[in-house]
Every structure is written in C-alpha cells, then in structure tokens.
Motif scaffolding. Structure first.
Motif, PDB file in Angstrom:
ATOM      1  N   THR A  60       0.830  -1.203   0.000  1.00 11.21           N
ATOM      2  CA  THR A  60       0.000   0.000   0.000  1.00 11.21           C
ATOM      3  C   THR A  60       0.862   1.249   0.000  1.00 11.21           C
ATOM      4  N   LYS A  61       2.016   1.180   0.670  1.00 10.47           N
ATOM      5  CA  LYS A  61       2.901   2.343   0.700  1.00 10.47           C
ATOM      6  C   LYS A  61       3.581   2.564  -0.646  1.00 10.47           C
ATOM      7  N   LEU A  62       3.714   1.467  -1.396  1.00 12.97           N
ATOM      8  CA  LEU A  62       4.520   1.522  -2.616  1.00 12.97           C
ATOM      9  C   LEU A  62       3.956   2.493  -3.642  1.00 12.97           C
ATOM     10  N   THR A  63       2.616   2.472  -3.828  1.00  8.99           N
ATOM     11  CA  THR A  63       2.032   3.345  -4.843  1.00  8.99           C
ATOM     12  C   THR A  63       2.329   4.809  -4.521  1.00  8.99           C
ATOM     13  N   ARG A  64       2.190   5.149  -3.220  1.00  6.09           N
ATOM     14  CA  ARG A  64       2.450   6.526  -2.826  1.00  6.09           C
ATOM     15  C   ARG A  64       3.927   6.882  -3.018  1.00  6.09           C
ATOM     16  N   ALA A  65       4.781   5.929  -2.644  1.00  5.84           N
ATOM     17  CA  ALA A  65       6.214   6.180  -2.767  1.00  5.84           C
ATOM     18  C   ALA A  65       6.612   6.357  -4.224  1.00  5.84           C
ATOM     19  N   GLN A  66       5.977   5.547  -5.098  1.00  5.83           N
ATOM     20  CA  GLN A  66       6.353   5.643  -6.511  1.00  5.83           C
ATOM     21  C   GLN A  66       5.861   6.944  -7.124  1.00  5.83           C
ATOM     22  N   ASP A  71       7.293  12.344  -9.203  1.00  2.00           N
ATOM     23  CA  ASP A  71       7.227  13.799  -9.082  1.00  2.00           C
ATOM     24  C   ASP A  71       8.608  14.399  -8.833  1.00  2.00           C
ATOM     25  N   SER A  72       9.310  13.788  -7.863  1.00  2.00           N
ATOM     26  CA  SER A  72      10.592  14.367  -7.472  1.00  2.00           C
ATOM     27  C   SER A  72      11.637  14.199  -8.567  1.00  2.00           C
ATOM     28  N   ARG A  73      11.469  13.153  -9.374  1.00  2.00           N
ATOM     29  CA  ARG A  73      12.422  12.950 -10.466  1.00  2.00           C
ATOM     30  C   ARG A  73      12.340  14.109 -11.447  1.00  2.00           C
ATOM     31  N   THR A  74      11.107  14.520 -11.765  1.00  2.00           N
ATOM     32  CA  THR A  74      10.924  15.675 -12.642  1.00  2.00           C
ATOM     33  C   THR A  74      11.610  16.901 -12.046  1.00  2.00           C
ATOM     34  N   TYR A  75      11.385  17.058 -10.738  1.00  2.00           N
ATOM     35  CA  TYR A  75      12.003  18.150  -9.998  1.00  2.00           C
ATOM     36  C   TYR A  75      13.517  18.177 -10.171  1.00  2.00           C
ATOM     37  N   GLY A  76      14.125  17.034  -9.829  1.00  2.00           N
ATOM     38  CA  GLY A  76      15.583  16.948  -9.834  1.00  2.00           C
ATOM     39  C   GLY A  76      16.141  17.119 -11.236  1.00  2.00           C
ATOM     40  N   GLN A  77      15.453  16.505 -12.222  1.00  2.00           N
ATOM     41  CA  GLN A  77      15.969  16.571 -13.584  1.00  2.00           C
ATOM     42  C   GLN A  77      15.873  17.986 -14.130  1.00  2.00           C
ATOM     43  N   THR A  78      14.752  18.646 -13.831  1.00  2.00           N
ATOM     44  CA  THR A  78      14.593  20.024 -14.295  1.00  2.00           C
ATOM     45  C   THR A  78      15.680  20.907 -13.698  1.00  2.00           C
ATOM     46  N   SER A  79      15.919  20.667 -12.402  1.00  2.00           N
ATOM     47  CA  SER A  79      16.936  21.473 -11.738  1.00  2.00           C
ATOM     48  C   SER A  79      18.316  21.220 -12.329  1.00  2.00           C
ATOM     49  N   ASN A  80      18.541  19.984 -12.779  1.00  2.00           N
ATOM     50  CA  ASN A  80      19.851  19.660 -13.338  1.00  2.00           C
ATOM     51  C   ASN A  80      20.006  20.092 -14.793  1.00  2.00           C
ATOM     52  N   THR A  81      18.875  20.406 -15.451  1.00  2.00           N
ATOM     53  CA  THR A  81      18.935  20.838 -16.852  1.00  2.00           C
ATOM     54  C   THR A  81      19.834  22.055 -16.991  1.00  2.00           C
ATOM     55  N   ASN A 238      17.223  20.215  -4.184  1.00  2.00           N
ATOM     56  CA  ASN A 238      16.446  19.514  -5.208  1.00  2.00           C
ATOM     57  C   ASN A 238      16.988  18.118  -5.452  1.00  2.00           C
ATOM     58  N   SER A 239      18.320  18.037  -5.632  1.00  2.00           N
ATOM     59  CA  SER A 239      18.924  16.735  -5.903  1.00  2.00           C
ATOM     60  C   SER A 239      18.739  15.802  -4.718  1.00  2.00           C
ATOM     61  N   LEU A 240      18.861  16.354  -3.517  1.00  2.00           N
ATOM     62  CA  LEU A 240      18.685  15.534  -2.319  1.00  2.00           C
ATOM     63  C   LEU A 240      17.268  14.996  -2.236  1.00  2.00           C
ATOM     64  N   TYR A 241      16.311  15.865  -2.544  1.00  2.00           N
ATOM     65  CA  TYR A 241      14.913  15.456  -2.495  1.00  2.00           C
ATOM     66  C   TYR A 241      14.666  14.312  -3.471  1.00  2.00           C
ATOM     67  N   TRP A 242      15.204  14.457  -4.653  1.00  2.00           N
ATOM     68  CA  TRP A 242      15.087  13.418  -5.666  1.00  2.00           C
ATOM     69  C   TRP A 242      15.698  12.119  -5.145  1.00  2.00           C
ATOM     70  N   LEU A 244      16.368  11.165  -2.098  1.00  2.00           N
ATOM     71  CA  LEU A 244      15.683  10.597  -0.934  1.00  2.00           C
ATOM     72  C   LEU A 244      14.405   9.873  -1.333  1.00  2.00           C
ATOM     73  N   THR A 245      13.608  10.499  -2.197  1.00  2.00           N
ATOM     74  CA  THR A 245      12.349   9.853  -2.556  1.00  2.00           C
ATOM     75  C   THR A 245      12.578   8.625  -3.429  1.00  2.00           C
ATOM     76  N   GLU A 246      13.552   8.706  -4.333  1.00  2.00           N
ATOM     77  CA  GLU A 246      13.809   7.536  -5.164  1.00  2.00           C
ATOM     78  C   GLU A 246      14.342   6.392  -4.299  1.00  2.00           C
ATOM     79  N   GLY A 247      15.217   6.730  -3.360  1.00  2.00           N
ATOM     80  CA  GLY A 247      15.719   5.714  -2.442  1.00  2.00           C
ATOM     81  C   GLY A 247      14.606   5.108  -1.604  1.00  2.00           C
ATOM     82  N   HIS A 248      13.683   5.967  -1.200  1.00  2.00           N
ATOM     83  CA  HIS A 248      12.549   5.495  -0.400  1.00  2.00           C
ATOM     84  C   HIS A 248      11.683   4.528  -1.199  1.00  2.00           C
ATOM     85  N   ALA A 249      11.406   4.890  -2.451  1.00  2.00           N
ATOM     86  CA  ALA A 249      10.594   4.005  -3.296  1.00  2.00           C
ATOM     87  C   ALA A 249      11.287   2.660  -3.482  1.00  2.00           C
TER      88      ALA A 249
END
Lengths: 302, 72
Positions: A60-66, A71-81, A238-242, A244-249
């Motif tokens: 049940t947690k997985l869907t939320r984590a994914q 979302d955060s991947r978009t964040y991190g990638q945009t920031s890295n652009t 931004n990168s940290l957020y990305w 952390l969430t990817e690691g969490h998923a």
C-alpha cells in the motif's frame, strides 16, 4: 465379560508403559517430537502472518512512494537541466576533499539495498581516500561507521518513516552547506529504481559554486554572483529530495519483495512440517494401537 | 542586490521553507492540515569526529541556532 478381565491387564500394561518412560524415554521421544513439531509449526505460522502483513503494508505504501518518486524525479531533472545546458563539470582541484552523501534509511528487512549502497561507497573510498561522508539513515551509518568511521562527518536519522518531504531535503542541504570544508565535488548516492525488483546505486553530482561559475556556457544564464550561492543551495536541496524519494521508493519495493519471499518460504516450511506432523502423529497412534492389541491378546491368553 | 533574509543569516533553503510555511498556513482548514504534513521535518543528526559519533541532536534546532550565529 471381557472388559473386567482386561482391566487389570490393561492397568499392568499401562504401568509397564509408564515405567520405561520415567527411567529412559525411548517411547516418550516420539511424543516430545510431536509436541516440538507442533510448537515449531505454530511459530512459523505466526512469522508468516507477520511477513504477510508487512508485505501488505509495503504494497500500500509503494504506490504513494512511486508517485512521490516520479514527481521528485521531474524536480531533480529540471533542476539539473541548467547544469547540463551550462555544461558544468566538476572541478579537478588538487588537495580538496570530495563529499559523498549516502541516502539510505533507518529501517531494515528490505533485502540488500542498504548494503549495496555501503559496498559502492567502500569501493569509491578504496579508489580515492580523501573523501568525506554524510550518511542519511541508520542502516548505512551502522555499516560504514564500523569500517570507515574516520571518513564520516555527519549523519542524519529519522528518515524513512514516511515519504521524505522537501523540508527534510532542505534541512539536510542546509546542514551540509554549513560544513566548514570546501569540497571539490559533492556527490549524492542513492538507489536508482530500475524496475520493481532491481535497483542500482548511482551518484548525482551537486556542483560547487566554483564549478558552476567555471562552466563553459555559464554566461548564457546571466546569473549574478550574489545569487549563485542560492542556486547552489537550491540545486543541492532539489537533488537531495530526488535522491531521498527515489531511495525510499526502492526501499519500499525491496521490502515488498523480501516479505513476499519470506511469506512463500514460510509457506513451504509450514507444508513440510504439516506433513511431518501428520506422519508422526499417525505413527504414534499406530504404535499405541499395537500396544493395546498386544496387551489384549496377551491378557486373553491368561 | 541585498537580501534582507541573507542579512538575518538565513540560507536560501531556509528562506524557501519559511515562505512555503506561510503559504501552507494561509490555506483553508482541511487543505491546510494535509499540506502542513508535507512541511514536517523531524530529523536528528550527529557530528562525527575521528571516527566517533557525537551526540544526537534535533536538526531543526541546530539549523536555527547556526543561522542565528550567521546573522550579520
């Protein structure tokens, strides 16, 4: 009247059966194993219940984590652009230390994803020794603190209870940017989510101010010197957020798989023990029957 | 361009966090409760010296006091 005739004989045979049991228990051994098997069966059933529940919780947690990861991947990638377009390269400065931020979590029971991070970190430390570590999460802290305690400068705990928030990432970024040492490059290491069953430790570069200022296409962005440090801090968060969430998923997904495997293993063991239990019980009953019948026949002869 | 928050010792991230908190708090009640959970931060941290872990401390407090020190 058979019953009255049999009774003393039965009593005698029961006494005979009791006597060796108190002295040396060759017969009692089967009873004991029967009870042992029963106890073991019960404990495995309980463990299976626990692992099954943990699997459901993780699912049940997985869907939320994914979703948070996407979302955060978009964040991190945009920031890295920005840095891609500016062609920013980490500076190769002599005598300056590198910093690795390892993003694990506090909780175990999720397969080898934490030790995967630790192993990659150790490999990087073996290649270049003057690296300092910032460790997020208790698990990697325990592993790396034992082998490379000298390299650790900071560690954070309390992550991984829930989906990491941007506030978490900001607070960590703040504390990291307050570190006194000037680092040549800051790398953020986290598990990359390849698919539901495979993860890979990867590093994301978070550039220092000098590196950003020295990037070839930097002039195109017209960033003033004063805002440069803001950009660096923001990009780090931004990168940290990305990460952390990817690691969490990854962790949640790995936990789901681990618990799935544990449940199916427990199931296998339950089946095996159930068969063993039934077989032993059957043989105990057969043994008892044989005893009664022989007793009856023997008393008939008298 | 001088920033007032920079003079107060805040980092850019802290400045953003404060701004985000203000926005969250000005939402309507039911939305606010949901949004404020996104701003929760309850991390602890420890500094390491010579391979030994120091004491665990609350990250929020440490950040706040560090920024107060940086205030010009």
């Amino acid at each position: 009247m058979l019953s009255t005739a049999v009774r003393p004989a039965l009593r005698a045979s029961a006494a005979a059966a009791l006597r060796p049991a108190t002295v040396a228990p060759p017969n009692a051994a089967t009873y004991a194993t029967l009870r042992e098997i029963e106890g073991r069966l019960k404990s495995i059933r309980n463990i299976e219940k626990i692992t099954k529940t943990m699997k459901i919780v993780a699912s049940t947690k997985l869907t939320r984590a994914q979703r948070a990861m996407a979302d955060s991947r978009t964040y991190g990638q945009t920031s890295n652009t920005v840095f891609e377009k500016a062609e920013t390269k980490p500076i190769e400065a002599e005598g300056k230390k590198d910093l690795i931020i390892v993003c694990s979590s506090d909780k175990g029971l999720c397969g080898g994803i934490h030790s995967g991070l630790s192993r990659t970190t150790r490999r990087m430390l073996a290649a270049k020794s003057d690296i300092e570590l910032v460790i997020v999460g208790e698990k990697c802290k325990a592993q790396l603190g034992r082998s490379n305690g000298k390299n650790v400068v900071l560690n954070f705990a309390g992550i991984g209870k829930n989906v990491p928030t941007y506030a978490d990432a900001q607070a960590i970024a703040d504390q990291v940017s307050l570190l006194s040492t000037d680092y040549a490059s800051v790398k953020i290491m986290h598990n990359k989510f390849l698919n539901a069953s495979s993860y890979e430790p990867v590093t994301v570069e978070a550039f220092s101010e000098e590196a950003i200022a020295n990037s070839p296409n930097f002039a195109a962005f017209e960033i003033e010197d004063e805002t440069l440090s803001n950009l660096r801090e923001y990009a780090l968060a931004n990168s940290l957020y990305w990460a952390l969430t990817e690691g969490h998923a990854c962790e949640i997904s790995a936990r789901r798989n681990a618990m799935d495997n544990a449940s199916s293993n427990a199931n296998d063991m339950i089946n095996k023990f159930q068969i063993l239990y039934n077989r032993t019980r059957q043989s105990v009953i057969t043994g008892e029957l044989v005893e009664i019948i022989t007793g009856a026949i023997a008393s008939e002869d008298m | 361009m001088a920033f007032a928050w920079k003079a107060a010792g805040l980092t850019y991230n802290r400045y953003l966090a404060v701004a985000a908190r203000v926005v969250r708090r000005s939402l309507k009640e039911e939305k606010r409760l949901q949004a404020e959970r996104r701003g929760d931060m309850d991390l602890r941290f420890a500094k390491w010296e010579n391979g030994k872990q120091g004491d665990m401390a609350s990250l929020a407090k440490a950040n706040a006091s560090a920024m107060a020190e940086h205030a010009a």
